[in-house]
Every structure is written in C-alpha cells, then in structure tokens.
Enzyme design. Sequence first.
Site: not given
Lengths: 300, 300, 300, 300
Positions: D243-244
């Site tokens: 994530l990210d």
Amino acid sequence: MQQNTYQPQQSARRANNENRARMLISCPDRPGIVAAVSQFLYEHGANIVQSDQYTMDPEGGMFFIRFEFDLNDLPKQLPQLQEDFARVADRFDMKWLTFRAARKKRLAIFVSKEDHCLLELLWQWQAGDLDADIAMVISNHPDMRELVESFGITYHHIPVTPDTKEEAERQQLEAVADKADLIVLARYMQIITPKFIEYYPNRIINIHHSFLPAFVGGKPYAQAYKRGVKIIGATAHYVTEELDGGPIIEQDVQRVSHRDDVTELKRIGRTIERVVLARAVKWHIEDRVLVHQNKTVVFS
Amino acid sequence: MQQNTYQPQQSARRANNENRARMLISCPDRPGIVAAVSQFLYEHGANIVQSDQYTMDPEGGMFFIRFEFDLNDLPKQLPQLQEDFARVADRFDMKWLTFRAARKKRLAIFVSKEDHCLLELLWQWQAGDLDADIAMVISNHPDMRELVESFGITYHHIPVTPDTKEEAERQQLEAVADKADLIVLARYMQIITPKFIEYYPNRIINIHHSFLPAFVGGKPYAQAYKRGVKIIGATAHYVTEELDGGPIIEQDVQRVSHRDDVTELKRIGRTIERVVLARAVKWHIEDRVLVHQNKTVVFS
Amino acid sequence: MQQNTYQPQQSARRANNENRARMLISCPDRPGIVAAVSQFLYEHGANIVQSDQYTMDPEGGMFFIRFEFDLNDLPKQLPQLQEDFARVADRFDMKWLTFRAARKKRLAIFVSKEDHCLLELLWQWQAGDLDADIAMVISNHPDMRELVESFGITYHHIPVTPDTKEEAERQQLEAVADKADLIVLARYMQIITPKFIEYYPNRIINIHHSFLPAFVGGKPYAQAYKRGVKIIGATAHYVTEELDGGPIIEQDVQRVSHRDDVTELKRIGRTIERVVLARAVKWHIEDRVLVHQNKTVVFS
Amino acid sequence: MQQNTYQPQQSARRANNENRARMLISCPDRPGIVAAVSQFLYEHGANIVQSDQYTMDPEGGMFFIRFEFDLNDLPKQLPQLQEDFARVADRFDMKWLTFRAARKKRLAIFVSKEDHCLLELLWQWQAGDLDADIAMVISNHPDMRELVESFGITYHHIPVTPDTKEEAERQQLEAVADKADLIVLARYMQIITPKFIEYYPNRIINIHHSFLPAFVGGKPYAQAYKRGVKIIGATAHYVTEELDGGPIIEQDVQRVSHRDDVTELKRIGRTIERVVLARAVKWHIEDRVLVHQNKTVVFS
C-alpha cells in the site's frame, strides 16, 4: 441547453458565516489605532477572530489593518456599527471598508479564445472553493457559449474590432452594471480603456502570462524562449492605465529547460496562470487585498 | 598569516576519475551522429557512462551532445583519441571539446565589498563540493585579503577608478593569464569591457541579483521593492558585451511579501544569489553547459 | 589564536530598537482580548507597530497574538508595564511573555563533525543577519575549535560516550547555565536526554535532514535514496522526548532525480539544512514562534 | 445526452509524428551499448532525435537508455527493425520495448467521488495537452456519469462492497481488457488486489494525497494537520502490492501554515494532486519512465 448538474458545494466553514464581517483600514500611522478600533468593536459586541496589521514605517508611514469579526445578528446590526464607526475613522483619517462575509462577491469573467483560466475558475466555483457568484461571462468570441451556459451562467458575446471598441465597452459596462463587483480578465486579449477602468478601480484583475515586470506586452512565452530563461511565471494584477503595470497581487513560477520550446512553455504556463489567477481572485473576494501607491498589501 | 587548517575533501566519487573524460559537441543535425561518435569511442576502447542529447529541430536544427566516458590509461591515450576524432568531426561539421575530469578547472574569483557569494564558493570548495582549484581572488577593495589568504589563496587588490580602468584590466588580465580557466564575478560591481571579455568568451560567469530580464542594471532589489513583486530571484549568466544580457545558465527565486523592505529583500536575496551562482559554477566546471545563440543548453 | 577581523554589522533597522518590545500571548478565545491588550498598551504610551493574531476556532478554541510595540524609555518603563499587565492577563487566563528587541538572545550551538549548519549561522551572524549573540559552541569532537575561536567564540570540547553521557550532559548544562537562551543542534549527532530537555523546553532547535515525518531517525538520505523520492527536504523543530517528533518550526525541500546518489543527496541537502535551520533560528530569536500541543504558530 | 463540442486539439508538433518511435532499454552496463544501438539504428535508416542515458554505476551497475528516432515509412518498417534488433538485445542481455509515438496509449481512469483529478485529465485531454485516448472511466459510484459522457467517453458504474469486491474486479478487468494500456487511479478510494495488479504491472498509476513516505494510508491531510507540517505534497506512483509503496514517478509540494485547517489543506492539496498526477501520466504515455527495483528512472 441542458444544465450541468453540478452545483457549488457549501463548505462547512462557510455554512454559518451570516454573522461574520471583515473590515479593511488604511491610514497614516500613529499610536492608538489598534486600541481604538478593537475597543470600538468590543463595545459593539463584536468578537475579533482574525487581525492582521502592517505598518510601513513606524515613523510617519502608513498603517494597514484587516479585521475579521463575528457579531450577533450582523445583518441587522452592521449598518449601525458602520454609522458609529465614522467617528473613529474621522479621528484617525482612515480609509475604510466593511464587508459581510456571507454576501458573495459577483464576478464578471472576460475571456477571448483560451479557456484554461475560465475553466479553472468554473471548477473551483463548482467545487465550493471559490466563494463567489459568477454573474456572467463576457467574450469577444462566441466559442465558449455552450460550455459556460452548461454551468447555468449567462454568456454575453460582444465582438470587439478597432472600429467598434468604444461601442463594445459601452455594451460591456451595461452588462456588468449593478451585476458585478469584480471583473476578472481570464486571458481576455483586449486592452481595457482608461474610461472603463475608471468604473472599476482596483476591481479588475488581469492574469499576465509572464513573471512581471519581465516580458511586458504581447507573446511573453515567445519572448521568454528567445531570452533563454530557466524559470517562467505568471502574474495577477489589478488593471491600471499602464499596460501590465498595475499593482501585483500574486505571482508564481515553474522551472523550465532548454528542451522546452514555445509550445511547451505555453503548456507549462497554462497551469501557472490558472493557479495564480485563482489565488488572486480568492484573496480579493475574501477582502484580503489593500492597494497603496501601485502596490498591494495582501493579508493572506 | 595563519593558514586555515581546512582542506578540500576528496569525495569518493572523484577519487579514481583519472580515466574519465567529457566531450561536448554541437553541429547541424543529420542522421548518424550518435552512431558515428559512439562507434568511434567504442573502437577506441572508451566506455560511455553518460550521454545527453538535445536536438533543437530534427528538420535542419542544431544538434548538441555531451558524453562522459572512461578510457584505460586516459592521460596517455587522450591525445591520440583527439587527433583521430578530427576526422569524425570534419565529416559532421562539428564544434567539439574534450576535457579530462581529473584536470580541475582553475577559478579566478572577482569580488568588491559583498562577501556572501565568495564565502559560499570558498565553503563549497572546502567541503569538497566544488571540484575546482581556486587560483586567486581579485578585488578592487582590500577588505577581504585576510579572509581569502586564511584559505591559502592568493589575493590581488587591484583598485579601479574611471581613470585607471584600462590599466586595472591590464593588471587583471596579467594576473589571470595562464592561471585561470574560468572567471567568476561574485558580486563584482564593475563593468567588464568588451576587450576583457574577448579573452574569456563564455568563460566569465556573473551573478545578477534579480530574476533577469526583470530589473537589469543597478539596485535591482530597490527596483523590485518599488514594483511590488511577490517573488524575487537571482540569475547566473555568461558575461557578454550587453549588460546583464548574456546567456542565462541558472536562475532561482524566493517568495517575498509586502512586509519585506529593501533591506530584507537583500537579506533573502543573498541566499538565492549564493545558491544560484554555486550551481552555475558547478555545471560549468563539470562541462555541462553549451552556448548557442545567446542561450545555454545545460545537461544537468 | 588570531581573531577573525570580521565583526557583525549593525543593520540600520536595528540601530534604534532600544524602545522596541515584543509580546506573545496565548489564551482561550473570548471576545475583547484584542481590545483589552491594545487599550492597555495605548494607555501605557506604547505604539503597536505590528500585530498578528490567530484564532484556532472562534467557538471555544485557542487565541494567539503577537504584538510588537515601541515605548519611550522602554528599558525603564517595561518592568512597570509588565507588572500592570498581570491584571489583564489574569482576566483572560493568558500565558504571556514580553521581550526587549534590543536584548539579543544568546545561543549555544552544538555540533559534531559536519560543519555546514554551524558555518551558515556564523556567516549570517557576521553579516549582521542573525540578530543574536553566539555565546559558545559545544562539540563532542575537537575538530572545529580553531574555526570557532577564529570568530572570537568560546569552544567547549565535551566528549560523549555511552558510558560518559550523563556526565557529559552535566558538563554541557554547566557550560550553558546562565549563558544561553537557546540551544541550537546544528547537526549534533547525539540524542539529548529528557532530563536535559527539561531545562530548555521549546528552547532547543534541532535540524533533521529529512522532510519529517518521512525518514525519522538515522541516515535519512540513504533512506530517501532507497525509497526513490523525487524531492528531499529538511526540518527544523523543537526537541522533545520523542525522537524527531517535536513541534515543527520550518521545512523546505529541493527537487532531485534518479541521477542523484546518496552522496549527491547529501550535497543538495546541506544547502536545504542550512537555510531551514537559519530561518527557524531567526524566527525564534525574533519571538515569532508559539508552541501549542506539539505544533507551532509562526508569525513570520 | 448531448455531447461536449470540444475536441482535443492536434498540436503542431504531433501532427507529423507518424514516423517517430521510442525505444526503452535496460541492461547490465558494459562498453559498447550506445555504439551498438546507435549503429544499428543508423544502418536501418533511423535518425535519433533524442537520447537520454543513465548508468547507475559504471562498475557492474545497470544501464538505462531511451531513444527517440524518426524512420521513413515507420509503420511498415518497424516490425522488421524490431525483429532485427533481437540480435543486438541478446548480445547485451537487454530488456527493451519500442513504441510508435503516433499510437496513442489508451487510458482507463478509475474514480470514486472526488472529481478534481479526473477533471484535470479531461481538461488537459481536451486542450490537446494529454496525448492519449481516454477509453473509459470506471467508478464505484454513479455520480460522474453525466459529466464523463458529455465528453463522449464511456462510463462504467461498477459498485464495490466488501462482499462483491472480487466480482467487481472481474467486471473491471473485463471492461478494460484489450481496451486500456494504462490504468489511472484518479482518487479511486479502493484497494486494488494483487490479482488485478498482476494484469497491469507498472501500468497502474495512483495519486496519493501526501508527500510519501510521509502519511501512508488513510486521511493524509488530517495526519498532516495533526503533525503540524509546514509543507504538504502529493505523490504519483505505480501501484504494487504494498500500500502506497510502489515506485514513485513524481511528487510536488506547497507551503502551508498554522492557519490552514484540514479543509484548507485539502483545498490546497487538490491543486497539487492534479498537477502531479497529470505530469506522471504525461511521462508514462510518452514512454519516459523505466522501473528498476521499486524505483523509477524518468527521462523527462
């Protein structure tokens, strides 16, 4: 013509600003101004929620202040407060203005053929980021009528030729009279005459597509390319009689390189122009800008 | 005079660059240039570690390229490689230069009374960030002698008056002759004559304390204050006969406000000037700058 | 040891600030604060030359204000004014401080082996841009003694090892006691213990070489390189018990690219660190920073 | 539904790019790569109009190069050139791709309820600044159907709930299959599963509304406000399983102050997000981005 279903959102912060006012003051500096005004406001039941002061020179310079205050039942109380304030203002030789935050400024946006600055203002307005009413768009070309009307905004097509300029300005003035508080030249590629400017002193904002005072006049991106600058910019300013010479409200810039030809400079510049113009308009409609001797004090 | 104990550090990356060379080429564009040069380098045993190309216009424009390459036993091999390259260069009508990375450029820094740009260069040199030799500092004032000599650097005080200008430039030229590859005007507040410039074409870098072409000439911070700009800048450029009109190498800017008076603009500006000048000098001494028609191509 | 001949210049603006004071106030918001304070100042003969206000939330939020005012014969009048102000302060439950502009803050600068942040502060001090006294430099290494002493500044070499940390901090505290108003960690690579911090709450400024909260802790440039960020930064903050977690005073950034290895990131970062730290120190010594709940209000 | 009358403009520079191709190569570094490729291109009649090279480390590092070249009758000649190039590629163990500049990439834009990033892409596309085809917009909400269809673009409303996520992604994949070369998450507030990502490795661009790696995950503006940062940013990156955490393509930032609450940070952030996402998409569709070990090389 079908209407765009998007409507400007009300941001929470503005929801209950019925009782919020702003006051802009400029006067020669001397002791006691802040005390006098804040005491006056306090005695009238107002709560100052923001204040910004700038003194050019404590010895005989100018004094500028912006107050934002809340007052119960403002719409009803403000006229009396304004009347009473005259005495304070006289004492200090003040130029002053008050504005109700809830009374949105009404914009007339002038465009020619480039649409990016207009679109930015329309988007920000839609998104609830531009706390104003867009009263109309005026253009010397018919091209953007459909776009503008799809937002439910009136579009005036007023052609301009060297021969009809005077008549065109007469029509423009007639269109904006009593309907607009601020005129925004969103890449409107026509010179505004002094006669027109007289009606809207420090209330016409232009976006110039260069970092002024560099590249005054026409084709600034071509001038910038020719000079080989490494940074380009845009400038929002109030319009005065001197071409591109009025008080600067905001500027911003972007880095470029030898690889960027004029087309690319224009493309990069469009984003700068949009951002700079929108910021200047925002500050103006929030009553954050004072003008003194061809310069601005911006309480941003 | 006691000597400053700090010595420039050798950064690891430069430690073994004895075999590294750089090649700058400009010529009219036509097919086969990259192939011809890279094939030539390959056949001579060179390994290209960096290449940057810029073509102004594939149809009849100019072509610019910078190669950085490693070659075993470079100091010995380079002269032959250069001799052989003449054939390639002739074929494409090239203007070209080669530089050994290990041969540091020698700087002569000219200053007047402001020391911040000089200090920045000295500090970067000490820190090992300026890969050059500082051959001397020349000033029309005696003020900085002690400072400069504390770094173990020669200081020439050559006074300049309207009457003695010609003689002063003669002395300056004599001082730098055979000793400097690049002249850096680090806030040297004197005009350089065309005669002097002729000796160092595109090898004199000046820092101008404004965002050119805005505020050419004297007192740019006072001019900026008067015009009420919201951003100030600095510009490093090669010196040509036209005042503040030479090819721009680098520019940078900083946001200011109505609160900043001329003194404050100067203070803010000093940091911009230091950074911009140091960057321009760095790019020049790393052979990253080509000049074409009063503009630069910077392969940074 | 020979003394550096450069002495800090007195800028004109500071020359006659004997009668200038600054007042920082924070309290729960309620109507009448500005009126009460400005009325109080007016009645005591003070002329407000600058005021900045920030209200977090008009409904029950905090209120912060900074006044700068002139008062005839200030050195003599201030004690009485302070005594009298206590009544106003009590009424509004204020935390407040007053400072005489002419009384320069005394800095103790802590360094380890990197000199760029120290040098920046020394230069700005020399140039008259840092309106403070540098009382001493403290280092866990002996390296910079000569440099620091050449400015006429006391240098304390206090080695720190895991075993001697407690004793070292005791020596540091002894050195700074009654001699420093602000401690600046100019790339001092040691953790300060909570016990030490207790003595200087919100009066220890650290420069962290990343854009916090990204890359907390050690080797932030190596972390930034590994993550492949396109922009690097630096952060000046007050030191609290939480590592790199204190109130942020200032940050700035610079664009980088894939070409920049860790060595190059460090080089670029040095300039950012210098600028950011110097700005934060400047704002602190001009009494422009208030701390509330681990965040700062900066009236810059 | 009435169709928007605006059509993307053809900028002059792209008018005759039928014969323009781009080649991206990455391989272990060794001597002769540039020579081999440029010689190959020359012999096939191609004229190199741009080349950018990056070598991580001349000793055993990776080598990356991007060529842009013109070739007469390219559409017909390219297949043969590609076939022939395999021999060169094999020799140097290259990963390589060629692209015809005239074959526009097809985008599928995913949105949720925030429209600003989508609007920016639509506007740039209209203005001729986004040299791509927008194949479709996919949303988990019905809100923007009318807007999107007014541009003549297909709109798929595919609701997503925790229970229907798998089925929703199946529908999304079906919609984009053979129709999109690049997926742009323009503030699409749903996690993409690894299974989906597998179909579009390094071809899903997300805009995260913070300066990564600061403020990973949800509500980054609220996190930024809480931490009291002085600068906020946005990050465009390729989507990976973390994530990210994918390779960063572009970032930009804007200065903020204590006065900016979360609402204001979001407003300021919207402009940064728009600009950063548009830049990243532009570079991707111009084949300027290479990915290596979770980082990007951007030949911008």
